[in-house]
Scaffold this motif. Sequence first.
Motif, PDB file in Angstrom:
ATOM      1  N   GLY A  75       0.809  -1.208   0.000  1.00 63.09           N
ATOM      2  CA  GLY A  75       0.000   0.000   0.000  1.00 63.09           C
ATOM      3  C   GLY A  75       0.849   1.268   0.000  1.00 63.09           C
ATOM      4  N   GLU A  76       1.958   1.214   0.740  1.00 59.19           N
ATOM      5  CA  GLU A  76       2.856   2.373   0.765  1.00 59.19           C
ATOM      6  C   GLU A  76       3.495   2.598  -0.607  1.00 59.19           C
ATOM      7  OE1 GLU A  76       5.592   1.558   3.856  1.00 59.19           O
ATOM      8  OE2 GLU A  76       4.168   1.916   5.484  1.00 59.19           O
ATOM      9  N   ILE A  77       3.858   1.516  -1.269  1.00 63.13           N
ATOM     10  CA  ILE A  77       4.439   1.648  -2.615  1.00 63.13           C
ATOM     11  C   ILE A  77       3.425   2.270  -3.555  1.00 63.13           C
ATOM     12  CG2 ILE A  77       5.250   0.320  -4.615  1.00 63.13           C
ATOM     13  CD1 ILE A  77       6.569  -1.629  -2.648  1.00 63.13           C
ATOM     14  N   ALA A  78       2.160   1.868  -3.410  1.00 58.97           N
ATOM     15  CA  ALA A  78       1.121   2.428  -4.278  1.00 58.97           C
ATOM     16  C   ALA A  78       0.952   3.930  -4.041  1.00 58.97           C
ATOM     17  CB  ALA A  78      -0.202   1.704  -4.041  1.00 58.97           C
ATOM     18  N   GLU A  79       1.187   4.361  -2.799  1.00 62.54           N
ATOM     19  CA  GLU A  79       1.061   5.789  -2.501  1.00 62.54           C
ATOM     20  C   GLU A  79       2.116   6.617  -3.239  1.00 62.54           C
ATOM     21  OE1 GLU A  79       1.270   6.305   1.671  1.00 62.54           O
ATOM     22  OE2 GLU A  79      -0.578   5.190   2.095  1.00 62.54           O
ATOM     23  N   TYR A  80       3.210   5.981  -3.567  1.00 65.08           N
ATOM     24  CA  TYR A  80       4.302   6.699  -4.244  1.00 65.08           C
ATOM     25  C   TYR A  80       4.382   6.328  -5.726  1.00 65.08           C
ATOM     26  CZ  TYR A  80       5.926   8.466   0.228  1.00 65.08           C
ATOM     27  OH  TYR A  80       6.007   9.123   1.431  1.00 65.08           O
ATOM     28  N   ALA A  81       3.233   6.038  -6.320  1.00 67.76           N
ATOM     29  CA  ALA A  81       3.178   5.777  -7.756  1.00 67.76           C
ATOM     30  C   ALA A  81       3.542   7.061  -8.510  1.00 67.76           C
ATOM     31  CB  ALA A  81       1.783   5.302  -8.148  1.00 67.76           C
ATOM     32  N   PRO A  82       4.069   6.952  -9.722  1.00 65.67           N
ATOM     33  CA  PRO A  82       4.445   8.156 -10.484  1.00 65.67           C
ATOM     34  C   PRO A  82       3.237   9.061 -10.717  1.00 65.67           C
ATOM     35  CG  PRO A  82       5.349   6.167 -11.489  1.00 65.67           C
ATOM     36  CD  PRO A  82       4.391   5.708 -10.449  1.00 65.67           C
ATOM     37  N   VAL A  83       3.499  10.337 -10.726  1.00 65.55           N
ATOM     38  CA  VAL A  83       2.429  11.300 -11.026  1.00 65.55           C
ATOM     39  C   VAL A  83       2.531  11.693 -12.501  1.00 65.55           C
ATOM     40  CG1 VAL A  83       2.297  12.174  -8.688  1.00 65.55           C
ATOM     41  CG2 VAL A  83       3.873  13.244 -10.294  1.00 65.55           C
ATOM     42  N   ASN A  86       9.399  20.362 -14.966  1.00 69.92           N
ATOM     43  CA  ASN A  86      10.543  20.102 -14.092  1.00 69.92           C
ATOM     44  C   ASN A  86      10.086  19.638 -12.710  1.00 69.92           C
ATOM     45  OD1 ASN A  86      12.373  20.787 -16.085  1.00 69.92           O
ATOM     46  ND2 ASN A  86      12.523  22.944 -15.447  1.00 69.92           N
ATOM     47  N   ASP A  87       9.035  20.250 -12.178  1.00 70.37           N
ATOM     48  CA  ASP A  87       8.522  19.836 -10.869  1.00 70.37           C
ATOM     49  C   ASP A  87       7.999  18.403 -10.917  1.00 70.37           C
ATOM     50  OD1 ASP A  87       9.161  22.297  -9.880  1.00 70.37           O
ATOM     51  OD2 ASP A  87       7.100  23.091  -9.872  1.00 70.37           O
ATOM     52  N   THR A  88       7.330  18.069 -12.012  1.00 71.90           N
ATOM     53  CA  THR A  88       6.798  16.698 -12.151  1.00 71.90           C
ATOM     54  C   THR A  88       7.941  15.685 -12.227  1.00 71.90           C
ATOM     55  OG1 THR A  88       4.833  17.523 -13.297  1.00 71.90           O
ATOM     56  CG2 THR A  88       5.338  15.181 -13.539  1.00 71.90           C
ATOM     57  N   GLU A 131      11.158  11.452  -9.709  1.00 73.44           N
ATOM     58  CA  GLU A 131      12.458  10.911  -9.299  1.00 73.44           C
ATOM     59  C   GLU A 131      12.470  10.604  -7.801  1.00 73.44           C
ATOM     60  OE1 GLU A 131      15.268  13.828 -10.553  1.00 73.44           O
ATOM     61  OE2 GLU A 131      15.237  13.199 -12.678  1.00 73.44           O
ATOM     62  N   TYR A 132      11.895  11.533  -7.021  1.00 73.83           N
ATOM     63  CA  TYR A 132      11.808  11.306  -5.583  1.00 73.83           C
ATOM     64  C   TYR A 132      10.941  10.079  -5.283  1.00 73.83           C
ATOM     65  CZ  TYR A 132       9.965  11.873  -0.860  1.00 73.83           C
ATOM     66  OH  TYR A 132       9.565  11.634   0.436  1.00 73.83           O
ATOM     67  N   ARG A 133       9.809   9.999  -5.929  1.00 71.27           N
ATOM     68  CA  ARG A 133       8.913   8.853  -5.712  1.00 71.27           C
ATOM     69  C   ARG A 133       9.575   7.538  -6.121  1.00 71.27           C
ATOM     70  NH1 ARG A 133       3.041   9.642  -5.644  1.00 71.27           N
ATOM     71  NH2 ARG A 133       2.619  11.780  -4.963  1.00 71.27           N
TER      72      ARG A 133
END
Length: 390
Positions: free
Chosen positions: A70-78, A99-101, A106-108
């Motif tokens: 579930g935590e991995i799903a929270e950090y899916a690419p935007v 650039n923000d995206t 990259e952070y995710r």
Amino acid sequence: MNTIPNTPLQANLSVADDHRRAYARPTEFTRPTGYESRLEAIAEAWNVAPEDLLHPGYVAARAEVEKIGGEIAEYAPVALPDAAVLREKNDAGRRKIINDTRAENEYRAQVRAELQGIQKAAVETLEVNKAPELTFDHVLSVLPVAETVAKVRAMAAYLGAYCNHDVLPLTLKTGNDLRDAMAANEVIPEFRAGLVRLLMLDLLLPNPAEGYALFSDPGIKGMLTYRHNVSNSGQAIGTVCDWSDADLSAHKVAEDWREAFIGGFTDDITGRRLSDDNQFSAIGSGDKAVTPLARGLIGDFVLDVAPTWEVLQDRLRRFSEANRKAEDWEGRFSADVFEDSESHVLNRQTGQYEKVISRRNLRDNSVERITVGSTVPEPDMVPFVQPVRD
């Protein structure tokens, strides 16, 4: 039927006692392969909740894997905003959004990589908690197996040959035959339900063909051992066998039961087949072998489900040693064994030939020469030494 009468039913002549027709799981039964699906099948047969059969360590590990998932799903690419939104921005605004995206993704991705590493360790823990020994001991501690075994044995003793049949037709039956058939019909459904509960326990085994040890103890301590009498130089000069005829019989029963249950040992020429001298060739294999076992028709064997994984492994070891012979190295001993040879030597004083016995002690290779008349004295008594039987 809560109480099983002590007096067995007397099967009439119309009830065939064919052990190969003994009860088995339905032919349409498909053995589940997944860990939880196997436990669900057992739970259904025993009428308990599937969650009750899951090992606590497995439940905890599964929850941890799901939580991390579930935590991995929270950090899916935007994703980037719609093209219409970007068109509303000027060049600088569009570049900032892009650039923000990119920075956010990259952070995710870094966070997901770290979480996936944690998840991998959690999955490994989950797999460890699927170990057959953990599951076996947990399930056997939850289910009333011993009580069910005792009841199935009692019902089998009561039903006798009726164990091998469906509910009996009552038409054209009168007197004792009718009463026996009605009594059997009250017990047969419960007997079959209890038997299938026990049969389903083989889903706990990595190899269901090892059910011969799950359902019964081999009744032997281990291999048939013998001890060598050795000389001072270490050469075998005799053998003592540490078994009796009763031991040989018990080993043969264990070997034949195992062979009958798995449907015969592998033969390079004809494939799997029973030995010609298998005393249980009249019974079926696998599921169908358990009913005769419950009825007490397999030598002195009784239906007795192994209560723990350790007991099961000990049974498997002893079954594998049935009818096998091995030397007891620690039991080696050294005792005198004499070997006589006869010759005749001329007595120059009397001019007569006299019998001479050369008595060799095989233990130390010493030789004693004995001059005798017509009688040869016997050596001191030594332990009886019996040759190894094939």
